[in-house]
Design a protein around this motif. Structure first.
Motif, PDB file in Angstrom:
ATOM      1  N   LEU A 128     -29.887   7.728-138.395  1.00  0.00           N
ATOM      2  CA  LEU A 128     -28.649   8.011-137.663  1.00  0.00           C
ATOM      3  C   LEU A 128     -27.650   6.877-137.819  1.00  0.00           C
ATOM      4  CD1 LEU A 128     -27.575  10.256-135.782  1.00  0.00           C
ATOM      5  CD2 LEU A 128     -28.148   8.754-133.893  1.00  0.00           C
ATOM      6  N   ILE A 129     -28.121   5.634-137.690  1.00  0.00           N
ATOM      7  CA  ILE A 129     -27.131   4.563-137.823  1.00  0.00           C
ATOM      8  C   ILE A 129     -26.649   4.446-139.269  1.00  0.00           C
ATOM      9  CG2 ILE A 129     -27.736   3.186-135.788  1.00  0.00           C
ATOM     10  CD1 ILE A 129     -29.197   1.299-137.583  1.00  0.00           C
ATOM     11  N   LEU A 131     -26.223   7.003-141.184  1.00  0.00           N
ATOM     12  CA  LEU A 131     -25.260   8.102-141.281  1.00  0.00           C
ATOM     13  C   LEU A 131     -23.915   7.682-140.709  1.00  0.00           C
ATOM     14  CD1 LEU A 131     -24.317  11.132-141.379  1.00  0.00           C
ATOM     15  CD2 LEU A 131     -25.313  11.348-139.127  1.00  0.00           C
ATOM     16  N   LEU A 132     -23.986   7.089-139.519  1.00  0.00           N
ATOM     17  CA  LEU A 132     -22.734   6.708-138.861  1.00  0.00           C
ATOM     18  C   LEU A 132     -21.972   5.716-139.719  1.00  0.00           C
ATOM     19  CD1 LEU A 132     -23.764   6.353-135.133  1.00  0.00           C
ATOM     20  CD2 LEU A 132     -22.536   8.190-136.246  1.00  0.00           C
ATOM     21  N   SER A 133     -22.702   4.808-140.394  1.00  0.00           N
ATOM     22  CA  SER A 133     -21.962   3.798-141.120  1.00  0.00           C
ATOM     23  C   SER A 133     -21.607   4.216-142.538  1.00  0.00           C
ATOM     24  CB  SER A 133     -22.727   2.482-141.121  1.00  0.00           C
ATOM     25  OG  SER A 133     -24.090   2.701-141.200  1.00  0.00           O
ATOM     26  N   SER A 134     -22.246   5.270-143.073  1.00  0.00           N
ATOM     27  CA  SER A 134     -21.884   5.605-144.453  1.00  0.00           C
ATOM     28  C   SER A 134     -20.665   6.516-144.502  1.00  0.00           C
ATOM     29  CB  SER A 134     -23.060   6.237-145.194  1.00  0.00           C
ATOM     30  OG  SER A 134     -23.541   7.327-144.489  1.00  0.00           O
ATOM     31  N   ARG A 136     -17.799   5.284-143.865  1.00  0.00           N
ATOM     32  CA  ARG A 136     -16.661   4.373-144.064  1.00  0.00           C
ATOM     33  C   ARG A 136     -16.422   4.141-145.549  1.00  0.00           C
ATOM     34  NH1 ARG A 136     -14.587   3.414-138.856  1.00  0.00           N
ATOM     35  NH2 ARG A 136     -16.273   4.088-137.509  1.00  0.00           N
ATOM     36  N   ARG A 305     -17.768  12.156-145.250  1.00  0.00           N
ATOM     37  CA  ARG A 305     -18.439  12.371-143.961  1.00  0.00           C
ATOM     38  C   ARG A 305     -19.324  13.587-144.003  1.00  0.00           C
ATOM     39  NH1 ARG A 305     -13.040  11.859-141.416  1.00  0.00           N
ATOM     40  NH2 ARG A 305     -12.656   9.647-141.588  1.00  0.00           N
TER      41      ARG A 305
END
Lengths: 365, 407, 536
Positions: A128-129, A131-134, A136, A305
């Motif tokens: 999940l983290i 995912l959140l950071s990729s 950008r 995204r």
């Protein structure tokens, strides 16, 4: 301020080395010792050299096309369909690599720290983290690696330094060994860890000086290589070759037998694992990012995204497939073999085509 | 710059969906709800006394080993150890022990631990296990099962002390030393301090394991004995051969062993009778050892050159003055001769028992790899070869200080 | 006064044209023609909202113009003692001499009633005189200007700043009136390059908003960006600088402030000198400084006024306090409920004793204590100082002790919570401290769910957010990321002032050097070396 070429050579190097230092550090000394006994550091060093050669092959080719990524100029070199096939294969490789890496991470976390926590939860959180950071852009991507690298390298170095006083030089002798099949296999296994240096392909179009791609890789591979070799030296030096082969995570045991001040702060292994989470995160982040980037380019999504969200369940399922630790390690080795062939063969193919074409151009002109 | 509210809302939604999946607190056990096992002792149960087993992990024991072990655990009781420096009050002195001693039996250590869990309410945790004491009887049997369990379990520290006891090991769990509130912690600090004062090598369970798996070295453990019910004595080294305890040394031989290994600081004093000056005591402060190995006639030879630095501690016959370099040299010479016989005796003894605690095999392995590869194909090979290794020991003592007395 | 939109448009125009336009040569002389001299002078002073140009007929006959900064002089006095006698017909019907010397002498001796003044024919000296607070009189036909010292800065009501007290450093803080604040700035920054743009904002309040920057230093695209964002504000009232902050920040959803607000003119000037932009609002005693970076929130004036070693050490301590306030409770929870093996054995045994009677899990216990601590803080912050002090003692001592006594909390928890709270007070910027204080709660929850792994995940999320954040195009974590060695001189440690010869590069300043390059480093070295010699 909106200059796209923002990634300095130093930062590119940081991206590569923080990617390389990852989940492998825990079990790496075991592989090396199995291949070379007390000469394990030598095996590791040879592995580093091989990885650099493979990297050089890739990066020096990409340097010749500073405006584009590999996936764009390969179309011109070998034609659209063939290039697309290779891109798909690379993407699949990185998707599986992400899945297996996160699985190995989950294995360690659930065996050592959280015995009752389901491995799914640990893995899902990590994915999940990532995912959140990729979601950008590449510049922010390089910021993250650059910021975390000192933390990763620093903590590993501290652990090594604390352990160094327990190193028995006898365990590291004899240093040299006659190269045998086993030796080369070990060196080859060492190169698996360095495969993610492939990330340079994404960085080159954004680098301040694309011509320095090989230099950045050289710094990065030798920094992370030095860390790996040091880890091997420390754990073989402390435990001896035979004991290292017995331990499933020798580096972890090393952190576990180190103490900070006599008995004041023991059990550094928990702290070590926690900091190791960062290095795993940076590794998974890179492979996730590459996968998402390729999917986004292949399917022509409007932005990355969407692609990264789609990938999450795929990787999660992949991570859950191996049924035990031994299986996940075996799969990782197979994947490493496949990856090595691809990472070595594909640039070689492109080089040949490139040289042939240039030759032809010269002849015609 | 653009306010991306919808995207962030979607993200928050995702997180709220994920939250119930994630919130589990699976591993959460408050520290006071854990039964922290601080020390363990393992004894063998006499063969005629094996009838009573709790059958927590199995029902039919036909196919299982018939020998059983008895495990005594020391568990910290929350609340009995006050927080902060002792308040000095003598309330309830001696009555409320800060630890709870539980004794169980089982076929293997894990079996016994499961039986233990069946008996106590709180989940047991070995994360603070600092001392494991095994009886000599256990040590003379195979330790393989024990080692396997301890190695597999991630809760065990590599810096746990594994001790071999003279007599029953469970007796150590009942000691009540006045220096520490928790008995196990007393044993722990005793071992740690003996390391820092040079009384004993740093020999944690991790070191033991490493030595045990090396082909060219045999493992050793501290050998302890109980005196006067509450006092613990480091009675020597228990050395192993082929994974079983093969013998033990005298306490002074620990000093000899450390001298052979060149381990600092030196902590042993030696009482010896000199030819002309009567009985003196010297204290060793620093040790340095140079080793050489060579192969002669297809047989490994090792030479040890040991340099010691020490003080003159005590001189029995005060009527004979010790006031010149010559006299100190005499003491040194006599010391060297006498200790050399001690060391040679120690080597001989271990050679008879096939236990290479000095790691001579490792020296051969690292310096003569070709010889090693040719002759040694396993730990047994070396341990049998060890008894025929030629060892040559030379010892030099320098007395640096004589104290405040002039003659 | 123009609208902000027009200002933005004209600024952009000017930036584009200025590259081709040649700067007037310095040292030019007055021509004596009012029509040429006055625009020339105005051009040199630049666009300034507080620049007053008053043209009138001297003695009712000769065209003349007066030029001064309204923020620096007392208008009433100008009217009474300068304008009134000059506009009146010459006293006693006497002839006014028309030649240069005679006219000036006549004015000086009969008309104006000021204490000090000079004449000058040098046009380039005039802007400097104006920003110092002189009143400049130009008369048509006379190639000399009369400078009259009329400087009077209104310092009424200036008090010590309440939220940013210093041990060593100026004690002045902003007041509500914009002119006063601007004069506090101009008084510290006597430079002709200092620009103040003023325009009203807010449909109904028409609050005057001033944008301050140093023209030759600040990145023009930064100024343009700030103007653009201000010009996009549509609201009926601007009552405080905080209103503007919320309209112009990059990420409204971020817990971290992306605009720095300060009560201190000296801090504002320091920021302007670095190449930042300040925004002041009439009626608000706070200035906004953009771009604001993470690093700025634990810097104080004392770091610079004290000697550099002490300044650096205190900064490091502040960072430790900041880390404490964020991580301590979460780490405590995860060590107690997940990883007690990290504690030394005897301490672990003792802690488990301390917690023996507490009915809640550590997460709940810490959360309860932290929340009540926040309540206590919020309750005391608005009370008068006398009552506040008493209440906080009651809160901390009595409640803490009673909670332990009643078995609601263990003594260690009380220690941890107290440390956290004290740590959060050590962060100088109030809004940043609040952000960190609030982020501590999700971290505690994560620690309760996943132990150290959860804390690590939370930390990665926070750090990633910080790394993604930007304030006006500058990465929030500058100068750490993207790192440049030379910018690291003013981060965790502050190097001596004489070593900081260049402005931070991440602000993309026009003039990268604080000192002209003509002042060589060797000179400083020489001074230092002389110091060494005298020591010997």
């Amino acid at each position: 301020m909106n200059n796209p070429r923002q990634i300095t050579t130093l930062r590119a190097a940081a991206v590569i080395s923080s990617t390389i230092i990852g989940v492998g550090i825990l079990s790496f000394p075991r592989y090396m010792t199995e291949a070379g006994n007390s000469s394990a550091p030598l095996v590791a060093f040879c592995g580093v050299l091989f990885s650099f050669i493979s990297y050089w092959l890739l990066a020096s080719l990409c340097q010749r096309f500073p405006q584009e990524t590999l996936f764009v100029f390969s179309r011109r070199l070998i034609g659209r369909p063939l290039a697309a096939i290779f891109t798909v294969v690379i993407m699949l490789l990185f998707i599986v690599l992400t899945g297996l890496t996160v699985r190995q991470f989950g294995d360690v976390a659930t065996t050592v720290l959280y015995k009752k926590t389901p491995i799914e939860a640990t893995i899902f959180l990590m994915l999940l983290i990532s995912l959140l950071s990729s979601r950008r852009n590449v510049v922010k991507f390089s910021y993250i690696h650059f910021f975390y690298l000192p933390l990763i390298v620093g903590s590993i170095l501290v652990t090594i330094l604390l352990s160094l006083k327990n190193v028995d030089m006898l365990n590291l002798q004899p240093v040299l060994m006659a190269p045998s099949l086993q030796f080369w296999k070990g060196a080859q296994e060492a190169t698996y860890l360095f495969q993610s240096s492939f990330v340079i392909v994404l960085l080159i179009p954004f680098m301040e000086k694309p011509g320095h791609a090989v230099r950045a890789g050289a710094w990065a591979i030798f920094l992370s290589g030095a860390i790996y070799v040091l880890i091997v030296i420390a754990s073989v030096g402390i435990f001896g070759a035979e004991e290292t082969k017995l331990l499933i995570y020798p580096t972890l045991e090393m952190a576990r037998s180190a103490a900070f001040g006599e008995g004041f702060l023991e059990r550094l292994d928990a702290i070590f694992i926690i900091i190791w989470v960062i290095s795993v995160y940076t590794t998974i982040y890179t492979t996730y990012y590459i996968s998402a980037y390729l999917l986004h380019k292949l399917l022509r999504f409007r932005d990355q995204r969407m692609a990264s969200t789609v990938l999450l369940p795929v990787m999660f399922i992949l991570a859950m497939l191996p049924s035990n630790v031994f299986e996940s390690y075996r799969w990782a080795l197979h994947l490493g073999n496949a990856g090595m062939m691809l990472m070595f063969g594909y640039p070689l193919l492109l080089w040949t085509v490139y040289l042939l074409r240039r030759h032809k151009e010269k002849v015609t002109s | 710059m653009k306010i991306q509210l919808p995207r962030t809302l979607a993200l928050l939604l995702l997180l709220t969906i994920a939250a119930p999946l994630l919130s589990g607190c699976w591993d959460q056990v408050e520290i006071e709800d854990r039964a922290l096992v601080l020390g363990l002792s393992i004894d063998k149960i006499p063969a005629d006394d094996t009838q009573k087993e709790d059958r927590v992990t199995h029902i039919h024991d036909n196919s299982l080993p018939t020998e059983m072990i008895s495990v005594t655990a020391q568990i910290a009781v929350p609340g009995r150890v006050p927080l902060g420096p002792g308040t000095g009050g003598s309330a309830g002195e001696g009555k409320t022990s800060p630890v709870w001693v539980v004794s169980v039996r089982g076929i293997s250590l894990d079996d016994a631990m499961n039986n233990l869990q069946q008996q106590i309410a709180d989940p047991r945790y070995l994360v603070h296990l600092r001392i494991i004491i095994i009886s000599e009887e256990i040590a003379r049997g195979s330790l393989a099962e024990l080692n396997d369990y301890l190695r597999r379990n991630p809760e065990i520290r590599r810096r746990t002390w594994l001790l071999v006891s003279e007599g029953r090991a469970s007796a150590f769990m009942d000691v009540n030393p006045p220096l520490q509130r928790v008995p196990t912690l007393y044993i722990l600090s005793m071992m740690e301090k003996s390391v820092s004062s040079g009384k004993f090598p740093r020999d944690y369970i991790g070191t033991f394991w490493s030595a045990d798996s090396r082909w060219g070295q045999s493992a050793y453990l501290p050998y302890v004995a109980l005196r006067n019910k509450d006092n613990i004595l480091i009675a020597g080294l228990a050395y192993f051969s082929g994974g079983r305890m093969a013998g033990k040394t005298a306490p002074i031989e620990i000093g000899g062993f450390m001298a052979m290994q060149g381990m600092d600081p030196g902590g042993y004093s030696t009482l010896l009778r000199t030819r002309e000056l009567g009985i003196v005591m010297t204290k060793t402060n620093e040790r340095f050892t140079r080793t050489r190995s060579y192969i002669k006639d297809g047989k490994p030879y090792l030479s040890y050159e040991i340099f010691l630095e020490g003080d003159l501690d005590e001189h029995y016959s005060s009527d004979i003055p010790v006031n010149s370099p010559q006299k100190l040299h005499e003491i040194e010479r006599d010391f060297e001769q006498q200790i050399q016989t001690v060391l040679t005796g120690l080597v001989k003894q271990t050679q008879q028992d096939h236990s290479d605690i000095f790691g001579m095999g490792e020296l051969i392995r690292s310096h003569h790899p070709a010889y090693w590869r040719k002759h040694i194909h396993g730990k047994n090979d070396w341990e049998s070869l060890y008894s025929s290794v030629g060892v040559d020991i030379r010892l030099t003592l320098h007395i640096r200080r004589v104290g405040l007395k002039h003659d | 006064m123009q609208d902000w939109k027009d200002k933005y448009a004209s600024y952009i125009d000017k930036q584009q044209s200025s590259s081709t336009e040649q700067k007037p040569a310095s040292g030019s002389r007055l021509t004596g023609e009012l029509k040429t001299d006055l625009p020339e002078l105005q051009a040199r002073l630049g666009e300034n909202g507080d620049l007053v140009v008053r043209d009138f007929l001297l003695f009712g006959a000769y065209p003349a113009a007066m030029l001064f900064f309204s923020s620096l002089v007392n208008m009433e006095q100008v009217r009474e003692h300068v304008l009134k006698p000059l506009m009146a017909p010459p006293p006693g019907q006497s002839e006014v001499p028309e030649d240069t010397g005679g006219m000036i002498h006549y004015i000086w001796s009969t008309a104006v009633q000021v204490t000090q003044g000079t004449t000058t024919a040098d046009l380039s000296a005039l802007p400097q005189a104006a920003v110092k607070g002189d009143l400049i009189l130009l008369i048509d036909g006379i190639p000399e200007a009369l400078r009259m010292e009329m400087r009077q800065i209104e310092m009424r009501g200036v008090e010590q700043p309440q939220t940013e007290q210093v041990i060593r450093g100026p004690r002045e803080g902003y007041v509500e009136k914009l002119e006063n604040n601007l004069s506090l700035l101009r008084y510290r920054l006597q430079s002709t390059d200092f620009r103040i743009e003023i325009s009203p904002l807010g449909e109904r309040t028409q609050s005057r908003v001033a944008l301050c920057y140093i023209d030759s230093v600040t990145d023009s695209s930064l100024v343009a960006e700030v103007m653009r964002r201000i010009s996009l504000i549509h609201t009926d009232g601007i009552l405080d600088a905080g209103y503007i902050e919320q309209f112009i920040e990059d990420q409204p959803l971020s817990p971290f402030p992306q605009v720095q607000s300060t009560e201190r003119p000296d801090k504002t000037v320091a920021a302007l000198l670095e190449g930042r932009v300040a925004i002041l609002v009439d009626g608000s005693p706070f200035a906004l400084i953009v771009p604001a970076l993470f690093n700025q929130f634990f810097e104080t004036v004392d770091d610079y006024t004290e000697r550099f070693i002490m300044g650096s050490l205190i900064r490091i301590i502040r960072l430790i306090a900041l880390a404490c306030s964020l991580f301590f409770p979460a780490l405590y929870v995860s060590v107690i409920s997940y990883n007690p093996e990290l504690l030394p054995t005897d301490f672990a045994v003792a802690i488990s004793g301390g917690r023996a009677g507490v009915p809640f899990p550590a997460v709940l216990e810490v959360l309860i204590m932290e929340v009540s601590m926040e309540v206590l803080r919020e309750a005391t912050i608005r009370l008068p100082q006398m009552i506040g002090g008493a209440l906080s003692i009651v809160g901390v001592l009595v409640i803490g002790q009673a909670a332990v006594g009643a078995g609601l909390a263990s003594p260690i928890t009380v220690v941890i919570v107290a440390l956290t709270t004290i740590g959060s007070f050590a962060t100088p910027a109030y809004n940043a401290a609040i952000a960190l204080r609030m982020l501590r709660f999700p971290l505690i929850l994560l620690a309760g769910m996943f132990g150290l792994y959860g804390v690590m995940i939370g930390t990665i999320l926070i750090l990633n957010h910080l790394l993604y954040l930007e304030s006006f195009g500058v990465p929030y974590m500058s100068p750490y990321i993207p790192g440049k060695w030379r910018d690291l001189k003013d981060t965790l440690v502050r190097v001596p002032l004489w070593w900081m010869r260049r402005r931070p590069s991440f602000l993309h300043v026009r003039d990268t050097d604080r000192l002209p390059r003509s002042v060589p480093t060797a000179e400083i070295d020489q001074i230092l070396r002389q110091g060494d010699e005298t020591d010997e």
